[in-house]
Write a protein that holds these residues in place. Structure first.
Motif, PDB file in Angstrom:
ATOM      1  N   UNK A 231       0.826  -1.206   0.000  1.00 55.62           N
ATOM      2  CA  UNK A 231       0.000   0.000   0.000  1.00 55.62           C
ATOM      3  C   UNK A 231       0.860   1.255   0.000  1.00 55.62           C
ATOM      4  N   UNK A 232       0.300   2.332  -0.504  1.00 55.39           N
ATOM      5  CA  UNK A 232       0.986   3.616  -0.554  1.00 55.39           C
ATOM      6  C   UNK A 232       1.462   4.034   0.837  1.00 55.39           C
ATOM      7  N   UNK A 233       2.666   4.602   0.868  1.00 53.48           N
ATOM      8  CA  UNK A 233       3.285   5.178   2.071  1.00 53.48           C
ATOM      9  C   UNK A 233       3.653   4.143   3.127  1.00 53.48           C
ATOM     10  N   UNK A 234       3.607   2.867   2.802  1.00 53.34           N
ATOM     11  CA  UNK A 234       4.012   1.833   3.762  1.00 53.34           C
ATOM     12  C   UNK A 234       5.535   1.787   3.889  1.00 53.34           C
ATOM     13  N   UNK A 235       6.007   1.301   5.035  1.00 58.18           N
ATOM     14  CA  UNK A 235       7.435   1.061   5.256  1.00 58.18           C
ATOM     15  C   UNK A 235       7.605  -0.430   5.520  1.00 58.18           C
ATOM     16  N   UNK A 236       8.224  -1.117   4.591  1.00 62.24           N
ATOM     17  CA  UNK A 236       8.358  -2.575   4.658  1.00 62.24           C
ATOM     18  C   UNK A 236       9.739  -2.920   5.176  1.00 62.24           C
ATOM     19  N   UNK A 237       9.784  -3.630   6.308  1.00 60.56           N
ATOM     20  CA  UNK A 237      11.043  -3.995   6.947  1.00 60.56           C
ATOM     21  C   UNK A 237      11.194  -5.506   7.103  1.00 60.56           C
ATOM     22  N   UNK A 238      10.203  -6.275   6.643  1.00 63.52           N
ATOM     23  CA  UNK A 238      10.239  -7.734   6.765  1.00 63.52           C
ATOM     24  C   UNK A 238       9.675  -8.347   5.489  1.00 63.52           C
ATOM     25  N   UNK A 250       5.356   0.115  10.852  1.00 59.76           N
ATOM     26  CA  UNK A 250       5.881  -0.728   9.773  1.00 59.76           C
ATOM     27  C   UNK A 250       4.754  -1.527   9.117  1.00 59.76           C
ATOM     28  N   UNK A 251       4.987  -1.971   7.893  1.00 59.67           N
ATOM     29  CA  UNK A 251       3.946  -2.661   7.135  1.00 59.67           C
ATOM     30  C   UNK A 251       3.601  -4.003   7.775  1.00 59.67           C
ATOM     31  N   UNK A 252       2.315  -4.325   7.754  1.00 57.60           N
ATOM     32  CA  UNK A 252       1.827  -5.610   8.250  1.00 57.60           C
ATOM     33  C   UNK A 252       0.825  -6.163   7.249  1.00 57.60           C
TER      34      UNK A 252
END
Length: 274
Positions: A231-238, A250-252
């Motif tokens: 999704x827009x503006x998400x921060x994916x760390x995993x 963080x993104x879930x």
């Protein structure tokens, strides 16, 4: 990892030639509608014998500067493309991706002339080949001027598959060890970056069919599974499992992705089923 599907290899000449015929036909119509564009169309399209020659001419016009004039740029681009069916196919597949997925695009002539996301991808194709040949300074030169002109910064060593759409493109950043597979669609202000000063494989792996929304940041050596949606503006760390939708900071995971292939559908809403 296969960056170009084997089943598509034999179609290289015919695929590019078909696109080239469509580009020329649209250029004829454009010249009739807008005579003031005759000079550019004559230079970039009508005086060229192939799609790759037209792309080289357009890029050289856009990127020329005091550091290297247009003739010098066009010479390097053409010599890199000459005899390289793989790069020609990648560029053609990227052009076709814009036509098929961007609702604002009405013909392949438009992205060839005007869409900076497509232009930046083409520059990266050239820079990546130069990097592979050991011409690292020239590759970095192309990365630098593309970043200045298009506001899109893709490291020459990054590995990008075929049929990539960079929609709008402004602010798109791709790190050195990133891998992007086939048929991926990316909106503006997306980062595929690292998380610190670590060395080695430190940037994301994006599998085929992924859609990455505007402003999303994917950081570190995480894997975005096939046909996932970010999704827009998400921060994916995993890592993101295949066929799922993630959102947040963080993104879930918020559910399974309703779209069979989100990168082709370009559907950016978050309606999902769990």
């Amino acid at each position: 990892m296969t960056l170009r599907p084997e089943k598509m290899e034999p179609a290289h000449p015919e695929f590019a030639e078909d696109l080239w015929r469509r580009v020329r036909a649209e250029a004829v119509r454009a010249a009739e509608e807008e005579p003031c564009l005759d000079g550019m169309l004559a230079d970039v399209i009508f005086s060229r014998g192939s799609l790759e020659d037209a792309i080289a001419a357009r890029l050289a016009r856009k990127l020329a500067r005091r550091d290297m004039d247009r003739d010098g740029l066009e010479s390097v681009i053409c010599s890199t493309l000459r005899g390289n069916a793989g790069i020609r196919y990648l560029m053609a597949a990227d052009l076709q991706a814009v036509v098929e997925r961007d609702a604002a695009c009405r013909s392949p002539l438009e992205p060839l002339l005007f869409f900076k996301g497509f232009h930046a991808l083409c520059v990266h194709r050239v820079a990546h080949e130069l990097w592979a040949r050991g011409r690292t300074m020239m590759a970095l030169f192309f990365q630098s001027i593309a970043s200045e002109v298009f506001a899109i910064d893709i490291h020459p060593a990054a590995r990008l598959g075929c049929g990539i759409l960079v929609d709008h493109g402004a602010g798109f950043v791709v790190g050195e060890t990133a891998i992007v597979e086939n048929d991926v669609s990316v909106l503006h202000e997306v980062t595929l970056g690292g998380t610190g000063k670590e060395t080695g494989d430190r940037h994301p792996v994006v599998r085929s069919g992924v859609l990455i929304g505007a402003g999303a940041k994917v950081l570190g050596r995480v894997e975005i599974g096939e046909c996932a949606k970010i999704a827009a503006s998400s921060v994916v760390l995993a890592d993101v499992p295949p066929h799922t939708t993630v959102a947040g900071v963080p993104a879930a995971v918020v559910g399974l992705c309703d779209d069979a292939n989100p990168s082709l559908d370009m559907n950016q809403d978050l309606r999902v089923h769990s």
